[in-house]
Scaffold this motif. Structure first.
Motif, PDB file in Angstrom:
ATOM      1  N   PRO A 127       0.813  -1.223   0.000  1.00  0.00           N
ATOM      2  CA  PRO A 127       0.000   0.000   0.000  1.00  0.00           C
ATOM      3  C   PRO A 127       0.844   1.270   0.000  1.00  0.00           C
ATOM      4  O   PRO A 127       1.957   1.301   0.543  1.00  0.00           O
ATOM      5  CB  PRO A 127      -0.813  -0.134   1.293  1.00  0.00           C
ATOM      6  CG  PRO A 127      -0.906  -1.605   1.541  1.00  0.00           C
ATOM      7  CD  PRO A 127       0.396  -2.163   1.074  1.00  0.00           C
ATOM      8  N   ASN A 350      -3.977  -6.001   2.692  1.00  0.00           N
ATOM      9  CA  ASN A 350      -3.503  -4.640   2.963  1.00  0.00           C
ATOM     10  C   ASN A 350      -3.526  -4.340   4.453  1.00  0.00           C
ATOM     11  O   ASN A 350      -2.604  -3.717   4.998  1.00  0.00           O
ATOM     12  CB  ASN A 350      -4.363  -3.624   2.214  1.00  0.00           C
ATOM     13  CG  ASN A 350      -4.091  -3.620   0.721  1.00  0.00           C
ATOM     14  OD1 ASN A 350      -3.072  -4.124   0.262  1.00  0.00           O
ATOM     15  ND2 ASN A 350      -5.009  -3.048  -0.043  1.00  0.00           N
ATOM     16  N   GLU A 354      -0.553  -3.249   7.232  1.00  0.00           N
ATOM     17  CA  GLU A 354      -0.696  -2.138   8.187  1.00  0.00           C
ATOM     18  C   GLU A 354      -0.495  -2.618   9.618  1.00  0.00           C
ATOM     19  O   GLU A 354       0.101  -1.913  10.446  1.00  0.00           O
ATOM     20  CB  GLU A 354      -2.083  -1.507   8.032  1.00  0.00           C
ATOM     21  CG  GLU A 354      -2.305  -0.774   6.725  1.00  0.00           C
ATOM     22  CD  GLU A 354      -3.718  -0.177   6.664  1.00  0.00           C
ATOM     23  OE1 GLU A 354      -4.194   0.325   7.700  1.00  0.00           O
ATOM     24  OE2 GLU A 354      -4.338  -0.248   5.587  1.00  0.00           O
TER      25      GLU A 354
END
Length: 446
Positions: A127, A350, A354
């Protein structure tokens, strides 16, 4: 050293549905963990009903530990998380990626295979903002960005790999008891290390235990020495050019690094058993001399795994394999590590990347075993023991990190000609001739 071999047999592990707080390794809200980072992540991610699949090289204890970390991701998001570990990971991921059946995330034991799959269009770039986060939060952050950046199918460089779980190789092991009795101090620079080597000889001792024996892989410990010396005599960019063969193996910079290793290993006074014993001594047996009475040697350069082979109940410590003060190259660290990449994109994939950017994702494994991180915001007091904390400090103090060069070179070089060439050099061949022979082999496989 060629990494990517795994203990144990293939195994599969399942984290069912949503983990329950009572099943977590450390209860949420207790201890010195950064629970605020966990709560902030949980508040901003709801993946209820989504299943996230991962595969990697970890089996046995490492598989159990990564499952414990992933349980916090499942608890925070409501996702179902399935992890499968295999000792044939590298073959399996290629087959599944090319067949379009890859899991969402794959954990690669070294960058070479990930770079190959990225170039084939089989990985998804991480990302936006991930590279900036790594630069800002990992010690030697640009090094980690560089190691995870590869050309995509169109030849454009993108960040594909997030390094999580790192090993350190730039270490010298010693017996504190022997050092104290002899009155030796831990050297802070390469100049000091060479002076200590000479001092030990003057005092009637033998400074080093070195062994290259490893069955069919004999020679690999010397490649680690040469790689460390490259990082201590040349800029990181030169090291990278050597890995890619942009500069040839017989370049004067590489020959000089080999000879730096020879300064230690080819002097009969410096090595237990004399230089002739180096090539034939098994690397697992070579550090035993640290703990004999009187000591047969005082120092042994090897990676963080080597205490596994120390005598039971022996007392050991380590120091950072130092850099030259006069060369002003900072504190380079040689090592290895696993990188996480997206092989089948999804919201959960994603979100997992994170999650790896939260302190809690690092602190949970730090508190278990077998985990080191360059993440500066993780609480290093949570490492499972003082040795792990000290190893973590080596990473945190690094100004440059580079992956084991032999793992990044073509297999016929990094796990072949380089290994055998170092045996030839250690047993008396000229460094320039050995380097020229390795380069000739590299040229032959193009």
């Amino acid at each position: 050293m060629r990494t990517g071999f795994f203990a144990g047999v293939a195994s599969a592990a399942l984290l069912a549905g949503v983990a329950h707080a009572q099943d977590l390794a450390f209860p949420i809200g207790e201890g010195d963990f950064n629970w605020d980072s966990y709560q902030a992540f949980a508040d901003s991610h709801d993946l209820s009903g989504e299943t996230l699949t991962l595969t990697g090289p970890w089996t046995g204890l490492d598989a159990e530990n990564v499952e414990k970390v992933l349980a916090y991701f499942a608890e925070a998001t409501g996702a179902t998380v399935n992890y499968s570990g295999s000792d044939s990971f590298e073959q399996d991921i290629v087959i599944s990626a090319r067949a379009g059946s890859a899991p969402n995330v794959a954990v690669f034991p070294q960058p070479g295979l990930a770079a190959d799959l990225a170039g084939q269009g089989l990985l998804t770039a991480l990302p936006e903002g991930t590279a900036d986060w790594i630069r800002d939060n990992y010690a030697a952050g640009q090094s980690w960005v560089d190691l995870g950046t590869y050309a995509d199918a169109d030849g454009n460089d993108q960040l594909f790999g997030f390094f999580y779980k790192v090993d350190v190789k730039s270490l010298v092991w010693y017996s504190p008891i022997s050092f104290d009795e002899a009155g030796y101090d831990v050297p802070e620079t390469m100049e000091d290390l060479k002076a200590l080597t000479e001092q030990i000889v003057e005092d009637g001792g033998t400074p080093w235990c070195i062994g290259l024996g490893s069955g069919a892989a004999t020679g690999w410990p010397a490649t680690d020495w040469v790689e460390d010396m490259m990082l201590r005599t040349q800029a990181p960019e030169v090291y990278d050019q050597w890995v890619s063969n942009e500069i040839k193996f017989d370049d004067p910079a590489v020959v000089a690094a080999i000879e730096e290793f020879g300064w230690f290993a080819r002097n009969d006074d410096y090595v237990d058993g004399g230089s002739s014993a180096v090539a034939n001594t098994d690397f697992r047996d070579s550090p035993a001399g640290l703990f004999s009475i009187p000591p047969k040697c005082y120092m042994h350069r090897q990676a963080s795994f080597i205490p596994t082979f120390f005598p039971e109940d022996s007392e050991s410590d380590f120091f950072y394999f130092p850099a030259y003060a006069e060369k002003d190259l900072g504190k380079p660290v040689l090592g290895a590590g696993t990188l996480w990449a997206i092989t089948s994109p999804s919201d959960g994939a994603n979100a997992l990347i994170e999650f790896l950017q939260t302190p809690i994702a690092h602190e949970t494994w730090m508190s278990l075993s077998g985990f080191l991180t360059p993440y500066s915001e993780a609480n290093s007091d949570l490492y499972a023991n003082e040795t792990a904390k000290a190893l973590g400090d080596v990473l945190l103090n690094a100004t440059t990190f580079r992956f084991d060069a032999s793992d990044l070179m073509p297999g016929e070089i990094g796990a072949g000609a380089f290994w055998t060439g170092m045996v030839d050099y250690t047993t008396g061949e000229d460094a320039a001739d050995v380097a020229a022979g390795i380069q000739e082999r590299w040229d032959s496989i193009r």
